[in-house]
Design an enzyme around this catalytic site. Structure first.
Site, PDB file in Angstrom:
ATOM      1  N   HIS A 123       0.833  -1.200   0.000  1.00 31.13           N
ATOM      2  CA  HIS A 123       0.000   0.000   0.000  1.00 31.13           C
ATOM      3  C   HIS A 123       0.872   1.255   0.000  1.00 31.13           C
ATOM      4  CE1 HIS A 123      -2.358  -3.300   1.675  1.00 31.13           C
ATOM      5  NE2 HIS A 123      -3.433  -2.680   1.279  1.00 31.13           N
TER       6      HIS A 123
ATOM      7  N   HIS B 265      -4.057   3.203  -3.523  1.00 31.48           N
ATOM      8  CA  HIS B 265      -4.199   2.643  -2.181  1.00 31.48           C
ATOM      9  C   HIS B 265      -3.423   1.351  -1.955  1.00 31.48           C
ATOM     10  CE1 HIS B 265      -6.058   1.240   1.541  1.00 31.48           C
ATOM     11  NE2 HIS B 265      -6.223   0.081   0.934  1.00 31.48           N
TER      12      HIS B 265
ATOM     13  N   SER C 246     -22.221  -8.945  37.941  1.00 34.48           N
ATOM     14  CA  SER C 246     -22.429 -10.272  37.343  1.00 34.48           C
ATOM     15  C   SER C 246     -21.113 -11.006  37.135  1.00 34.48           C
ATOM     16  CB  SER C 246     -23.137 -10.141  35.996  1.00 34.48           C
ATOM     17  OG  SER C 246     -24.407  -9.551  36.158  1.00 34.48           O
TER      18      SER C 246
ATOM     19  N   GLU D 233     -17.430  -3.949  24.770  1.00 32.90           N
ATOM     20  CA  GLU D 233     -16.553  -5.116  24.900  1.00 32.90           C
ATOM     21  C   GLU D 233     -15.342  -5.008  23.985  1.00 32.90           C
ATOM     22  OE1 GLU D 233     -19.764  -5.304  23.983  1.00 32.90           O
ATOM     23  OE2 GLU D 233     -20.769  -6.001  25.811  1.00 32.90           O
TER      24      GLU D 233
ATOM     25  N   HIS E  56     -21.044 -16.589  33.024  1.00 31.94           N
ATOM     26  CA  HIS E  56     -22.310 -17.033  32.431  1.00 31.94           C
ATOM     27  C   HIS E  56     -21.975 -17.901  31.224  1.00 31.94           C
ATOM     28  CE1 HIS E  56     -23.334 -13.783  35.090  1.00 31.94           C
ATOM     29  NE2 HIS E  56     -24.628 -13.958  34.918  1.00 31.94           N
TER      30      HIS E  56
ATOM     31  N   HIS F 263     -27.939 -15.197  24.909  1.00 31.16           N
ATOM     32  CA  HIS F 263     -26.953 -14.997  25.963  1.00 31.16           C
ATOM     33  C   HIS F 263     -26.235 -16.297  26.339  1.00 31.16           C
ATOM     34  CE1 HIS F 263     -28.761 -11.116  26.139  1.00 31.16           C
ATOM     35  NE2 HIS F 263     -28.117 -10.745  27.216  1.00 31.16           N
TER      36      HIS F 263
END
Lengths: 670, 670
Positions: A38, A270, A389, A416, A466, A478
């Site tokens: 590039h 590019h 949790s 996250e 969990h 979930h």
């Protein structure tokens, strides 16, 4: 570019324009030689980078690991030749012209995208877009955390980022800038290569955002400059350094492939070589009469002068740091924490084995963290808005706020991906051990950053709770079913799934000791029985071990992880009543078990039918089930919304089903 | 809430406040009965939702699939009781009070989070935050595309979203709003539940963005209202409908858990039952004297009136649509495309088998698409800014622009996650078959949405090219090694990895025929040899098949996919010279092969040593390698930056290595 002159002590003057053209020439020549790469971005951003390196960036090429150096992150990693050119020109160790000539060749330091660890001066691996920007947030955060602990006379650096349009279009960029803006990381300065071009063509094909307004909406200062006007770039960076109240976006309007008469400003500049003819044209246009890979002495000398300009500053710093406290030195340089951690974990295990309460492994994890925090000031906790949790926060934690960075807990928000990438930046900065929590299923939201933790061999701890249908009512969105297998599939990730309190403490010990790999701690929402009465030895260290051995020769092996190990133990007890001898093997880490000798593996797995049980899907288990009579008991599709007990019954993940499968396998193999 | 009255034809008047309180009561009672769930959001947004459903939303509860209905997406899916309450109150088929009482219980329609397909009126599965908002962009886009094709007298609907703070913190939200703003999707109206609370506590712990300014920076109209002031909400929605020049954000300032005297405005109202005592207090505070799950007749009647208010409008629409062209009807209702596709694919295969050029499978894919587009107006292509690399665009494509939605190609920008979620929305809207491209390794960037394609059983096609180290110089950040296994791990995803032109065409046919599962087409960057001389039968349909059978009983089976099938064929030829009889099995889809009879599987795999070769890691292959003498040849860690041929050599993925492994396995098993 202006004709502003700079002087290096040891060399004749070279103009900033000449110095920038050196980058352009190396970039186009290296891409041409590799026949891939590039050129457009390095050529477009050469002026900005030249100003940054000559006037602002505090670094010493002879000491790439200087803890108080400014960080430079090339988030638009496809423009790697920009970075490699700068490392060569300023004289980083090992970055020779031969390496530049070997761009993108096997074994070179100059990989297609910058690879952390391949060469000094590469602060992070970039290429997957947006990651570098988010890593930089972690680096800038590390600076604030460390300065709050050791003082700004020892730690006081800026983090600079070059980001492209692609970086800013990726969602992770929003998580990163939102977090940085919230924390007022004012020593983070992002230089956006605003070239209006993406691979498909003009950015106007797909994006109409005002990036300046977006950053302002997240609490950033902003400036707009002509990226080919050195004086303007210089003034903007100075202004940004003068006001560290908020992070800075400096939008640099540039022309991709600057200098190429026929490709500048076009997407054709590019991601492919300019071609021999266009390179010739570009040399003429730029007034660059030198041959391929040739940097004339006065220009190289000027650049080398830049590379050594802060030697004295660094020497003064070294003097200061040597007078600082041992604690400050340990934090700045890192230290061996093995003995400390081993002691804390041993105490935890002693306490856990005398504690008969049934608890979720996420709670055992929290109790473990509670013992680690006081002895490990390196540990920086956090969660993507699931602190309670995840059990990631303890009584020893204080929140980091924009006003006070002495805390040791980050509220990452519902971000996250930004969390994981920031943790990579924290780990790369060299002083802290970051851990962050979310639900296991949402590992998918940060998977590109987990992959980079692994590729960069960084000690980042993912506390993912969990961890199965055992979370119950929240339902299939979930409930991770494939997530354990999908994480085990990533090279160089330790996926730990401990079965009880003792194993949880052991896995924490192993995760902290794993300095060259990230770790996932997959933890249950629901309570599990205590299985290990003796915590003297870290049995989890071998990845799998015989938890319950029958007397005499075994008839069947029951393999399990985490919350299902208790089911296997129950099944073994039921089988024992029928005179069937079952060994129960707990397998908290497939990766560590795979690293054991074949003999050990054979001993543990046994030459008898094997029944594996895990409340996830089978894929990663087939490695250990190599006989037609072996059976996997677990999930075969997505979960459902219902209380956990009901789901285990419905999906047949029960002790009685395990026992039944064992009986079937034994009779089939007999 | 204002005391504005509404009248339903068949019932006594009920106030909007009473109607909203019905939602609050059902939400708190259902969460209490389930002993888990999220009462705070439904209680906080009850007023907004009541205004939306009574005054704005065009729907007919008796005809949930009415193609011209407004879409309502509850992006903050944890507030599922808001949706279930509305579906029950307005009288959707099957949503009885018993279902409400069975909230979060096994087999109920009322799962913890809204699950598409569980009950009519659930437009999409939500819970993973930000996804619903991004799905809604696809739904709003579908409206524009469809209206451009069949006319706005047949298709003219709004898409409404309720999004929470978490949705807006997730990076996917930025990709979604940026795309929607760019495309000026003015009939998309987002109602943001601006309650200043997340799970960890006040939003001020982690976020300081001005969401209004952020949306404006992406080209949205915005408004701010008190979410408990019905008149203000009503006026804002009216204003938004009156100006469809840009999408709308309406920031609704609300109190989470509104009505609860001790928990309103607190994070304790978010994700757990209020408790019996607080529910009693709330009933008093709201002036709701009715028992659990009891909705008095006049309020239920008012709501049922809302559910049937557009019956006449729908009847008129039905009349109009029955007068429309067959093409318009086919597009609106969907149609069986199997025969059309089969014909186009047959023609493609005929052409491909007479074409001896070596091409990359991404190029064969492009040639296949080129044949499909003219016969399938349903097909909407696109790429996350890699159109040329992915081969997703053909000469039959026109770009969709904000001014013209008659095109059939979307420039999704560098937004893989937003693309995938928008494709889910497009598929859910019922008229289009979306496909979108990126590099295989960047499946990680959109994995949460791929998972939802699978969970929702939607026909979304992911064209994922550059599918191995075969991409060469871009290096390990761009080289998928674990990605095939990690995608195969997700339930209900077809992962196709075709070996040549004919297989590529066959996999496209299978992907389009797969109406209840998404498909991944993993395609090579590098050229592959042509292996199938005969395209008469779709051999890929069985997932795996014997491509080259030796004469007589085989000695070994060589299993391979994609670009490695050619290596296996070469290896078989080399082995033949030594008199070793090797069968070559091409395995374009593990999922389809797993669905075959055991007898077929046995026939294909053979009762001989098996050598598997794939330029990825082993995890998903162990399922087919169940004997100690079986061997996997592939990657054992991350790749590297170098030309592709060099990498195949370095990592030992070569025909000679396959042949050598076969010899070893045969001698070992002999």
């Amino acid at each position: 570019m202006s004709k502003a002159q700079i002087k290096a002590d040891t060399a004749p003057a070279a103009s900033l324009g000449e110095m920038a053209n050196a980058i352009r020439a190396l970039a186009m020549d290296a891409v041409q030689a590799a026949n891939s790469g590039h050129p457009g971005m390095p050529m477009g951003m050469a002026d900005v980078a030249t100003v940054l390196f000559t006037e602002a960036l505090k670094f010493d090429a002879s000491a790439p690991e200087w803890p108080n150096r400014d960080r430079f992150v090339l988030s638009a990693g496809h423009g790697s030749m920009l970075l490699y050119s700068l490392l060569y020109l300023t004289g980083y160790p090992g970055m020779t012209i031969e390496e530049i000539k070997n761009f993108r060749q096997f074994g070179s330091k100059t990989a297609g995208h910058p690879e952390y660890g391949h060469a000094p001066g590469i602060e992070t691996t970039t290429g997957p877009l947006g990651q570098g920007l988010a890593n930089a947030v972690g680096m800038a955060l590390s600076e604030r955390l460390l300065a709050a602990r050791v003082g700004s006379e020892l730690i006081d650096y800026h983090t600079y980022v070059i980001a492209g349009d692609g970086c800013l279009m990726e969602g992770i960029s929003q998580e990163a800038i939102s977090l940085a803006g919230h924390l007022k990381l004012g020593k983070l300065i992002v230089l956006w290569d605003d070239n209006s071009i993406t691979i498909d063509g003009a950015t106007s094909l797909s994006v109409s955002d005002s990036e300046v307004k977006r950053f302002e909406a997240s609490g950033w200062n902003t400036a707009k400059v002509d990226g080919h006007d050195a004086a303007a770039v210089s003034a903007a960076i100075k202004a940004a350094k003068a006001d560290p109240s908020k992070p800075w976006l400096i939008a640099c309007k540039t022309q991709i492939g600057y200098g190429s008469p026929n490709k500048a400003g076009k997407s054709s500049a590019h991601g492919e070589p300019l071609g021999a003819e266009e390179i010739k044209n570009t040399r003429e246009k730029l007034g660059w009469p030198y041959g391929p890979f040739e940097i004339p002495g006065h220009i190289l000398a000027a650049w080398r002068g830049v590379g050594s300009a802060h030697e004295k500053l660094r020497a003064e710093w070294t003097t200061r740091v040597s007078a600082a406290s041992p604690e400050a030195n340990a934090l700045i340089a890192g230290r061996d924490t093995k003995a400390l951690v081993a002691k804390a974990i041993a105490e935890a295990k002693t306490a856990f084995t005398s504690d008969t309460a049934k608890r979720a492994t996420r709670v055992w994890s929290q109790l473990t963290i509670e013992r680690l925090v006081p002895v490990l000031p390196e540990l920086i906790g956090g969660s993507a808005d699931l602190s309670g949790s995840n059990g990631t926060r303890t009584k020893h934690h204080n929140s980091v706020t924009p006003e006070n960075f002495s805390g040791n807990y980050i509220h990452y928000g519902v971000r996250e991906h930004g969390m994981a990438a920031a943790m990579n930046g924290l780990a790369l900065s060299g002083s802290f051990i970051p851990y962050g929590g979310t639900f296991l299923v949402f590992a998918d939201y940060c998977r590109p950053s987990i992959r980079l933790s692994a590729l960069m061999q960084q000690r980042v701890l993912y506390v993912l709770t969990h961890d199965s249908i055992g979370l119950g009512e929240d339902g299939p969105t979930h409930q991770p079913v494939e997530t354990l297998s999908s994480l085990r599939a990533i090279p160089n990730v330790n996926v730990f799934r401990p079965a009880d309190g003792v194993e949880t403490a052991e896995c924490w010990e192993l995760a902290i000791a794993s300095e060259a790999a990230p770790s996932v701690l997959a933890l249950s929402r629901q309570a599990v029985p205590n299985l290990r009465a003796d915590g003297a030895e870290n049995l989890s260290a071998k990845g799998a071990y015989v938890l319950k051995a029958p007397e005499g020769k075994r008839d069947v092996t029951l393999l399990a992880t985490g919350s299902e190990v208790g089911l296997a133990v129950e099944a073994a007890a039921a089988l024992a009543k029928d005179g069937i001898k079952a060994a129960v093997v707990s397998m908290p880490s497939f990766e560590l078990f795979r690293a054991q000798s074949e003999a050990y593996q054979r001993d543990v797995l046994g030459d008898v039918p094997r029944i594996a049980v895990e409340a996830g899907t089978a894929q990663s288990w087939y490695e250990w089930l190599r006989n037609p009579s072996d059976v996997f008991i677990g999930m075969h599709g997505f979960g459902a919304s219902a209380p956990a007990g009901k789901l285990y019954e419905h999906f047949g993940i029960t002790a009685s089903h395990v026992a039944e499968a064992a009986r079937g396998a034994i009779s089939k193999s007999a």
